[in-house]
Design a protein around this motif. Structure first.
Motif, short mmCIF file in Angstrom:
data_model
loop_
_atom_site.label_atom_id
_atom_site.label_comp_id
_atom_site.label_asym_id
_atom_site.label_seq_id
_atom_site.Cartn_x
_atom_site.Cartn_y
_atom_site.Cartn_z
N SER A 14 8.59 -58.20 -44.01
CA SER A 14 8.94 -59.25 -43.57
C SER A 14 10.40 -58.87 -42.82
N TYR A 15 10.76 -57.59 -42.73
CA TYR A 15 12.12 -57.18 -42.40
C TYR A 15 12.04 -57.32 -40.82
N GLU A 16 13.04 -57.64 -40.03
CA GLU A 16 13.26 -57.77 -38.69
C GLU A 16 12.87 -56.54 -37.90
N GLY A 17 11.94 -56.48 -36.97
CA GLY A 17 11.34 -55.60 -36.43
C GLY A 17 10.12 -54.75 -37.22
N GLY A 18 9.85 -55.30 -38.28
CA GLY A 18 8.59 -54.69 -39.11
C GLY A 18 8.75 -53.40 -39.74
N GLU A 19 10.19 -52.94 -40.06
CA GLU A 19 10.39 -51.59 -40.64
C GLU A 19 11.66 -51.87 -41.29
N ALA A 20 11.85 -50.86 -42.32
CA ALA A 20 13.05 -51.30 -43.20
C ALA A 20 13.70 -49.63 -43.59
N CYS A 21 14.95 -49.50 -43.47
CA CYS A 21 15.41 -48.22 -43.92
C CYS A 21 15.56 -48.35 -45.20
N VAL A 22 15.14 -47.35 -46.00
CA VAL A 22 15.19 -47.30 -47.55
C VAL A 22 16.62 -47.83 -48.35
N VAL A 57 15.11 -42.47 -44.59
CA VAL A 57 13.57 -42.47 -44.31
C VAL A 57 13.50 -44.16 -43.83
N TYR A 58 12.43 -44.43 -43.13
CA TYR A 58 12.05 -45.71 -42.77
C TYR A 58 10.59 -46.10 -43.06
N TYR A 59 10.43 -47.34 -43.56
CA TYR A 59 9.36 -47.77 -43.97
C TYR A 59 8.60 -48.75 -43.28
N TRP A 60 7.32 -49.11 -42.83
CA TRP A 60 6.71 -50.20 -42.57
C TRP A 60 5.18 -50.33 -43.01
N VAL A 61 4.67 -51.44 -42.97
CA VAL A 61 3.51 -51.78 -43.49
C VAL A 61 2.36 -51.47 -42.80
N GLN A 62 1.31 -51.16 -43.46
CA GLN A 62 -0.19 -50.88 -42.57
C GLN A 62 -0.63 -51.98 -42.54
#
Lengths: 123, 123
Positions: free
Chosen positions: B53-61, B97-102
């Protein structure tokens, strides 16, 4: 006796915003994690799917041991875990216990996991 | 360079018949159980939903530790479990490191759990 028409719930009306829309709260996460834990065993997953796809939507426990290479007590244990997680319900009728899935619970998890697939061009 | 238009996958087109339609095979059940196991922890579920749900679809650790009452190594461990289950992906950019869902993986599980809700009259 009056004719009674009950609405058929569609998966997207049953419950729960997708987890991609807003972060889950602690209480919801604890409850949902318990349901996912019940799904985290291959035999339990196959049992659940066997019950769900059974003709008429319910299965006698006497039909649920054959397809698996595990003992009857192990099957009973897995069925208990599925029932305690709210994913199936059961009823004794005479000699046998019958099981059916709880569609509202499954659809709650299904709705939770729905994710928009971004259209990515290139990388 | 030609203009490229990629199709947007809808959840019901991504994969997998609902488990209510036909019994799961052993190989599918083993793979899916592994993914559900990754979802069976409340902190991992909240992490996944926070990333999704992070803005832009990816989140920094660096944004993923604050909301939780657990240590950075524990968060890192949970992120590794989610990544190994194919539910998120990640990339190092500079310090972080940045994470996004699959989304395809989430939609596969979502489709699997969809259940028709029977219209029951009376009991």
């Amino acid at each position: 006796m009056s004719k009674q028409v009950l609405p058929v719930l569609q998966p997207d009306q049953t419950c729960c915003a997708p987890m991609t829309r807003e972060p889950l709260g602690e209480a919801d996460a604890a409850e949902l994690a318990r349901m996912f834990k019940a799904l985290s065993d291959p035999v339990r997953l196959r049992l659940l799917s066997l019950i769900a796809s059974y003709e008429g939507g319910e299965a006698c426990v006497c039909d649920l041991t054959g397809p698996f290479d595990v003992s009857q007590p192990t099957i009973s244990h897995h069925l208990k875990v599925l029932r305690e997680a709210g994913l199936v319900d059961s009823e004794r009728r005479g000699t046998w216990v019958y099981y059916w899935v709880q569609p509202v619970a499954l659809n709650r998890l299904s709705a939770l996991l729905q994710a928009p697939v971004p259209a990515r061009v290139g990388a």
